[in-house]
Design a protein around this motif. Structure first.
Motif, PDB file in Angstrom:
ATOM      1  N   GLN A 103      45.169  40.743  44.748  1.00 41.93           N
ATOM      2  CA  GLN A 103      44.709  39.828  43.703  1.00 41.93           C
ATOM      3  C   GLN A 103      44.253  40.738  42.681  1.00 41.93           C
ATOM      4  O   GLN A 103      43.669  41.775  42.512  1.00 41.93           O
ATOM      5  CB  GLN A 103      43.496  38.923  43.781  1.00 41.93           C
ATOM      6  CG  GLN A 103      43.090  37.919  42.781  1.00 41.93           C
ATOM      7  CD  GLN A 103      42.025  36.935  43.162  1.00 41.93           C
ATOM      8  OE1 GLN A 103      42.157  36.335  44.094  1.00 41.93           O
ATOM      9  NE2 GLN A 103      40.924  37.004  42.267  1.00 41.93           N
ATOM     10  N   THR A 105      43.565  40.297  38.046  1.00 46.09           N
ATOM     11  CA  THR A 105      43.343  39.581  37.007  1.00 46.09           C
ATOM     12  C   THR A 105      43.114  40.363  35.574  1.00 46.09           C
ATOM     13  O   THR A 105      42.489  41.092  35.504  1.00 46.09           O
ATOM     14  CB  THR A 105      41.861  38.603  36.790  1.00 46.09           C
ATOM     15  OG1 THR A 105      41.997  37.817  38.112  1.00 46.09           O
ATOM     16  CG2 THR A 105      41.771  37.754  35.856  1.00 46.09           C
ATOM     17  N   GLN A 124      45.829  35.572  36.112  1.00 46.10           N
ATOM     18  CA  GLN A 124      45.709  35.792  37.414  1.00 46.10           C
ATOM     19  C   GLN A 124      47.002  36.034  38.184  1.00 46.10           C
ATOM     20  O   GLN A 124      47.875  34.858  38.172  1.00 46.10           O
ATOM     21  CB  GLN A 124      44.737  35.098  38.024  1.00 46.10           C
ATOM     22  CG  GLN A 124      44.191  35.355  39.430  1.00 46.10           C
ATOM     23  CD  GLN A 124      43.372  34.091  40.072  1.00 46.10           C
ATOM     24  OE1 GLN A 124      43.668  33.000  40.480  1.00 46.10           O
ATOM     25  NE2 GLN A 124      42.117  34.656  40.267  1.00 46.10           N
TER      26      GLN A 124
END
Length: 285
Positions: A103, A105, A124
């Protein structure tokens, strides 16, 4: 396992040493974008800055008109930039990897040719471990006005005409995969039948010249998105394949200061043609 590493232009994501995607934000260009998009061991499914549309950059986010400023196209090299805007990386908000996901962002500023910021965007990207025949990428985009109310619009005309209905996320496929096959959630397969119609998802697949295998991508419109199911802008011709959910296709968004506009999309990269059973399975999660 995932590995997320710095590259010259941004971040590179791999799975067990095999490239999945790069996210470019240090380019000095018009926008931030994802390219290439791959399944483990596959050739690139996307194309960056093809000659016919140099503003098409893999998978990207843009908008035709933000307070009248064109954030979709770009001025030709050396030309007057009046009327155009850039989507400029500000900072990475977070980066993380685990066994369950990778992940990151980013915060972007949507800045016009005079240096005025109209929007702050929080973007994101979440990538899940590859399955044998597909890879899931979740993209969330959040817009907030910066110092002024914002109108997000586009140019309108007759459905199916080119150059009019651009608003949001898009994928440009490698030319060597075209023409391929389109399919939406309502069983439509012809570009002009899908163009300007609403559907919960839409996908494209084509045979890749690099290895003779069929690959594709499907974009799922999240039920929480404004104007779900979204309206679609698609192309499937020789050397021109594109998927683009366009939520402002028929109606403008007006965003007052202090408010926000949020979109969520699930992007599935897959081997083989678009599989409705697989897409419906993953859309429900």
């Amino acid at each position: 396992m995932f590995s997320l590493e710095s590259i010259d232009s941004g971040l590179g994501l791999t799975w067990n040493g095999q490239a999945l995607l790069n996210y470019h934000f240090q380019t000095g260009g018009q926008r931030t974008y994802w390219h290439p998009l791959r399944l483990p061991g596959s050739p690139s499914l996307t194309m960056n800055q093809p000659e016919d549309h140099v503003h098409h950059q893999g998978m990207w986010v843009a908008w035709k008109k933000v307070n009248g400023v064109n954030f979709w196209e770009q001025p030709t090299l050396g030309a007057d930039a009046t009327g155009f805007g850039k989507i400029v990386h500000q900072r990475m908000v977070d980066e993380s990897i685990s066994a369950e996901r990778a992940q990151f962002t980013a915060e972007n500023a949507w800045i016009d040719w005079q240096g005025t910021t109209h929007l702050t965007e929080i973007r994101q990207t979440v990538v899940f471990p590859p399955r044998p025949d597909y890879l899931i990428i979740d993209v969330q985009i959040q817009f907030r006005p910066q110092g002024r109310d914002v109108t997000l619009d586009l140019n309108r005309g007759e459905p199916g005409r080119g150059g009019l209905f651009y608003s949001g996320l898009a994928i440009r496929f490698d030319n060597v995969m075209t023409p391929g096959q389109l399919l939406d959630a309502d069983g439509r397969a012809e570009p002009m039948d899908i163009f300007g119609k609403q559907s919960r998802w839409c996908g494209f697949a084509g045979k890749h010249a690099a290895d003779g295998q069929i690959y594709g991508a499907t974009i799922i419109d999240h039920p929480s998105n404004p104007r779900h199911p979204t309206t679609w802008w698609v192309r499937n011709g020789k050397n021109y394949g594109i998927l683009h959910p366009s939520p402002a296709y028929y109606e403008t968004f007006h965003l007052a200061q202090g408010n926000q506009l949020k979109f969520k999309y699930r992007v599935i990269l897959h081997k083989g043609v678009v599989n409705p059973d697989l897409i419906e399975q993953e859309a429900g999660k």
